[in-house]
Design a protein around this motif. Structure first.
Motif, PDB file in Angstrom:
ATOM      1  N   PRO A 183       0.848  -1.202   0.000  1.00 42.59           N
ATOM      2  CA  PRO A 183       0.000   0.000   0.000  1.00 42.59           C
ATOM      3  C   PRO A 183       0.881   1.249   0.000  1.00 42.59           C
ATOM      4  CG  PRO A 183      -0.348  -1.343   1.997  1.00 42.59           C
ATOM      5  CD  PRO A 183       0.561  -2.103   1.106  1.00 42.59           C
ATOM      6  N   TYR A 184       0.460   2.260  -0.757  1.00 45.08           N
ATOM      7  CA  TYR A 184       1.359   3.404  -1.001  1.00 45.08           C
ATOM      8  C   TYR A 184       0.838   4.705  -0.402  1.00 45.08           C
ATOM      9  CZ  TYR A 184      -1.888   3.408  -5.023  1.00 45.08           C
ATOM     10  OH  TYR A 184      -3.009   3.377  -5.812  1.00 45.08           O
ATOM     11  N   TYR A 185       0.040   4.603   0.661  1.00 43.47           N
ATOM     12  CA  TYR A 185      -0.621   5.766   1.284  1.00 43.47           C
ATOM     13  C   TYR A 185       0.352   6.849   1.726  1.00 43.47           C
ATOM     14  CZ  TYR A 185       0.999   3.372   5.426  1.00 43.47           C
ATOM     15  OH  TYR A 185       1.813   2.761   6.340  1.00 43.47           O
ATOM     16  N   GLN A 186       1.621   6.475   1.954  1.00 40.49           N
ATOM     17  CA  GLN A 186       2.585   7.462   2.459  1.00 40.49           C
ATOM     18  C   GLN A 186       3.710   7.699   1.460  1.00 40.49           C
ATOM     19  OE1 GLN A 186       3.490   4.659   2.030  1.00 40.49           O
ATOM     20  NE2 GLN A 186       4.875   3.750   3.503  1.00 40.49           N
ATOM     21  N   HIS A 187       3.583   7.116   0.276  1.00 39.55           N
ATOM     22  CA  HIS A 187       4.695   7.182  -0.681  1.00 39.55           C
ATOM     23  C   HIS A 187       4.849   8.607  -1.234  1.00 39.55           C
ATOM     24  CE1 HIS A 187       7.436   6.287  -3.893  1.00 39.55           C
ATOM     25  NE2 HIS A 187       7.537   5.048  -3.447  1.00 39.55           N
ATOM     26  N   PRO A 188       6.084   9.140  -1.239  1.00 41.32           N
ATOM     27  CA  PRO A 188       6.294  10.509  -1.727  1.00 41.32           C
ATOM     28  C   PRO A 188       5.754  10.722  -3.151  1.00 41.32           C
ATOM     29  CG  PRO A 188       8.300   9.670  -0.726  1.00 41.32           C
ATOM     30  CD  PRO A 188       7.325   8.532  -0.746  1.00 41.32           C
ATOM     31  N   ALA A 189       5.855   9.702  -4.005  1.00 42.15           N
ATOM     32  CA  ALA A 189       5.370   9.864  -5.387  1.00 42.15           C
ATOM     33  C   ALA A 189       3.847  10.015  -5.420  1.00 42.15           C
ATOM     34  CB  ALA A 189       5.798   8.664  -6.229  1.00 42.15           C
ATOM     35  N   PRO A 229      -5.828  -1.511   9.534  1.00 43.89           N
ATOM     36  CA  PRO A 229      -5.044  -0.269   9.630  1.00 43.89           C
ATOM     37  C   PRO A 229      -5.582   0.867   8.762  1.00 43.89           C
ATOM     38  CG  PRO A 229      -3.983  -1.738   8.091  1.00 43.89           C
ATOM     39  CD  PRO A 229      -5.201  -2.481   8.607  1.00 43.89           C
ATOM     40  N   TYR A 230      -6.714   0.648   8.110  1.00 44.22           N
ATOM     41  CA  TYR A 230      -7.209   1.579   7.090  1.00 44.22           C
ATOM     42  C   TYR A 230      -7.314   3.023   7.584  1.00 44.22           C
ATOM     43  CZ  TYR A 230     -10.280   3.651   3.597  1.00 44.22           C
ATOM     44  OH  TYR A 230     -10.825   4.480   2.649  1.00 44.22           O
ATOM     45  N   GLN A 231      -7.902   3.209   8.760  1.00 41.37           N
ATOM     46  CA  GLN A 231      -8.092   4.586   9.253  1.00 41.37           C
ATOM     47  C   GLN A 231      -6.742   5.279   9.452  1.00 41.37           C
ATOM     48  OE1 GLN A 231      -9.626   5.003  13.268  1.00 41.37           O
ATOM     49  NE2 GLN A 231     -10.725   6.870  12.715  1.00 41.37           N
ATOM     50  N   ALA A 232      -5.796   4.552  10.036  1.00 43.98           N
ATOM     51  CA  ALA A 232      -4.462   5.131  10.257  1.00 43.98           C
ATOM     52  C   ALA A 232      -3.809   5.489   8.926  1.00 43.98           C
ATOM     53  CB  ALA A 232      -3.592   4.147  11.035  1.00 43.98           C
ATOM     54  N   HIS A 233      -3.989   4.626   7.919  1.00 47.54           N
ATOM     55  CA  HIS A 233      -3.418   4.919   6.603  1.00 47.54           C
ATOM     56  C   HIS A 233      -4.041   6.181   5.999  1.00 47.54           C
ATOM     57  CE1 HIS A 233      -1.711   0.622   5.669  1.00 47.54           C
ATOM     58  NE2 HIS A 233      -1.265   1.123   6.810  1.00 47.54           N
ATOM     59  N   CYS A 234      -5.367   6.318   6.121  1.00 51.64           N
ATOM     60  CA  CYS A 234      -6.036   7.517   5.575  1.00 51.64           C
ATOM     61  C   CYS A 234      -5.531   8.774   6.283  1.00 51.64           C
ATOM     62  CB  CYS A 234      -7.554   7.430   5.760  1.00 51.64           C
ATOM     63  SG  CYS A 234      -8.315   6.118   4.808  1.00 51.64           S
ATOM     64  N   GLN A 236      -2.733   9.212   7.746  1.00 54.35           N
ATOM     65  CA  GLN A 236      -1.344   9.468   7.362  1.00 54.35           C
ATOM     66  C   GLN A 236      -1.284  10.201   6.009  1.00 54.35           C
ATOM     67  OE1 GLN A 236       1.495   7.984   9.184  1.00 54.35           O
ATOM     68  NE2 GLN A 236       2.744   9.360   7.951  1.00 54.35           N
ATOM     69  N   THR A 237      -2.093   9.738   5.057  1.00 52.94           N
ATOM     70  CA  THR A 237      -2.165  10.427   3.757  1.00 52.94           C
ATOM     71  C   THR A 237      -2.591  11.879   3.967  1.00 52.94           C
ATOM     72  OG1 THR A 237      -2.791   8.368   2.635  1.00 52.94           O
ATOM     73  CG2 THR A 237      -3.269  10.420   1.469  1.00 52.94           C
ATOM     74  N   PHE A 238      -3.615  12.062   4.790  1.00 54.22           N
ATOM     75  CA  PHE A 238      -4.141  13.392   5.096  1.00 54.22           C
ATOM     76  C   PHE A 238      -3.038  14.304   5.657  1.00 54.22           C
ATOM     77  CE2 PHE A 238      -6.063  15.614   8.912  1.00 54.22           C
ATOM     78  CZ  PHE A 238      -6.526  16.737   8.230  1.00 54.22           C
ATOM     79  N   GLU A 239      -2.295  13.808   6.654  1.00 50.77           N
ATOM     80  CA  GLU A 239      -1.240  14.623   7.285  1.00 50.77           C
ATOM     81  C   GLU A 239      -0.146  14.986   6.271  1.00 50.77           C
ATOM     82  OE1 GLU A 239      -1.314  16.084  10.082  1.00 50.77           O
ATOM     83  OE2 GLU A 239      -3.028  15.039  10.969  1.00 50.77           O
ATOM     84  N   LEU A 240       0.246  13.987   5.475  1.00 50.74           N
ATOM     85  CA  LEU A 240       1.330  14.225   4.520  1.00 50.74           C
ATOM     86  C   LEU A 240       0.919  15.214   3.431  1.00 50.74           C
ATOM     87  CD1 LEU A 240       2.708  10.580   4.216  1.00 50.74           C
ATOM     88  CD2 LEU A 240       3.919  12.550   5.193  1.00 50.74           C
ATOM     89  N   GLY A 291      -8.407   8.460  -1.900  1.00 52.01           N
ATOM     90  CA  GLY A 291      -8.378   7.002  -1.763  1.00 52.01           C
ATOM     91  C   GLY A 291      -8.817   6.271  -3.019  1.00 52.01           C
ATOM     92  N   PHE A 292      -9.387   7.000  -3.978  1.00 51.89           N
ATOM     93  CA  PHE A 292      -9.874   6.376  -5.207  1.00 51.89           C
ATOM     94  C   PHE A 292      -8.867   6.622  -6.333  1.00 51.89           C
ATOM     95  CE2 PHE A 292     -13.577   7.330  -2.641  1.00 51.89           C
ATOM     96  CZ  PHE A 292     -14.380   6.207  -2.778  1.00 51.89           C
TER      97      PHE A 292
END
Ligand SMILES: C=CC1=C(C)c2cc3[nH]c(cc4nc(cc5[nH]c(cc1n2)c(C)c5CCC(=O)O)C(CCC(=O)O)=C4C)c(C)c3C=C
Ligand SMILES: [Fe+2]
Ligand SMILES: [Fe+2]
Length: 341
Positions: A183-189, A229-234, A236-240, A291-292
């Motif tokens: 899963p790439y929720y935090q990936h810089p790209a 872990p879905y909520q934490a991943h979302c 994290q994306t939001f914060e980044l 997320g989509f």
């Protein structure tokens, strides 16, 4: 028998089309899936497959299946069919999700050249994961990189993809090697592609947003409590993305949409956040659904139509939804990067 003859013999035996020496590689993009058409019977078939997945609805089949067949499918299918009709790409005779997923595979193939086969499959409906893995195997592919097009991991989506991949492998004598893209929720790209899409969209609108709302698909709260872990991943994306966009001074908020059934889902609910923003005098809102990977019913209908009404009826003035990353070049570049790793 000469050695070379023997080698040829072994290669032929090793199976239809597969050779021992030349490892052939493929990339399989996988998204959720979509009905074959917006006819009620096709939508019903799609919903039945989707809502019978024990990763999606965890209730015991003895209890859930009668409810699904007697109440959910007869009532929901015609309603959902109308919604699909309203967003269908009539000129292409495809659902938007299907159109963009095809385009993603085609453009990624162009970028990667002849080294590797790029194809796509859908978790529910067609083209199925089974059909695609079998077809690749017949072509002699010995390694398949699975790319679930879900940036944030959830058992309801990502795990369901792998369940199906391994179910298909169970029936094969010569299994291809499976490589999974994380899963790439935090990936810089990914964050960079999202940032670029916000910045380029801001240029096209005639109002200054009071709020940029990031709306993710929800899941039942219970899933998170049990370890998804879905909520934490979302978050994290939001914060980044918030830090990536700090220079814009936008007020960025987060919410969860598409609640299904009576149970509590992840909060805050998109629909409530939008109504409250309008009531609090935040009358200009921009919405994005990071997320989509592709525009679909949940963005083109729910966000662009239903939630627009919610917001305007509560007193909002300007409302716009940023398109998903779809087949934008930044998105295809991002896929290339995460697959390369
Ligand atoms: C019933 C439970 C559902 C869970 C849990 C769920 C999680 C989830 N879904 C997506 C992405 C998409 N969902 C889409 C449609 C859709 N989702 C559900 C239900 C759940 N989703 C239903 C019943 C439907 C069908 C439409 C309807 O009847 O409301 C789509 C759109 C597909 C399309 O063809 O456009 C997407 C995409 C994620 C990412 C997710 C969990 C993280
Ligand atoms: Fe205006
Ligand atoms: Fe969904």
């Amino acid at each position: 028998m000469h050695n070379t003859d023997r080698m040829d013999e072994i290669k032929k035996m090793s199976n239809k089309g597969k050779t021992i020496s030349n490892a052939k590689k493929a990339i399989l993009l996988i998204n959720l899936g979509t009905p074959d058409s917006y006819q009620v019977k096709d939508v019903r078939k799609y919903l039945k497959e989707f809502l019978s997945d024990r990763r999606v609805i965890e209730a015991s089949s003895f209890i859930w299946q009668p409810i699904l067949r007697l109440f959910i499918l007869p009532f929901r299918s015609p309603k959902t069919a109308k919604l699909y009709e309203s967003i269908w790409f009539q000129d292409k005779q495809l659902s938007p999700l299907m159109y963009y997923t095809q385009a993603q595979a085609r453009k990624l193939a162009d970028k990667l050249g002849n080294e590797v086969i790029v194809d796509f499959a859908m978790r529910y409906g067609e083209p199925s994961i089974k059909a695609k893995i079998e077809a690749l195997s017949v072509q002699g592919v010995t390694e398949i990189t699975i790319v679930p097009l879900y940036p944030q991991y959830s058992a309801t989506t990502t795990a369901s993809v792998y369940d199906e991949v391994f179910r298909v492998l169970q029936t094969m004598r010569y299994q291809p090697n499976i490589v999974g893209v994380a899963p790439y929720y935090q990936h810089p790209a990914y964050i960079k592609a999202l940032k670029q899409s916000v910045l380029s969209y801001l240029e096209t609108i005639d109002f200054t947003p009071d709020v940029l709302l990031l709306s993710f698909h929800g899941i039942p709260l219970e899933c998170v409590q049990k370890g998804d872990p879905y909520q934490a991943h979302c978050l994290q994306t939001f914060e980044l993305l918030k830090s990536a966009l700090s220079e814009t001074k936008l007020d960025i908020q987060v919410s969860f949409q598409s609640r299904f059934g009576p149970k509590e889902w992840l909060k805050p609910y998109t629909t409530e956040v939008l109504a409250n923003l309008a009531k609090k005098g935040k009358k200009n809102v921009l919405v994005m659904a990071p997320g989509f990977a592709a525009d679909c019913l949940e963005t083109l209908e729910e966000l662009k139509e239903t939630e627009r009404e919610t917001f305007l009826n509560a007193g909002g003035q300007h409302y716009a939804v940023i398109p998903c990353l779809n087949d934008r070049d930044e998105h295809i570049e991002m896929l290339k990067t995460i697959i390369g790793e």
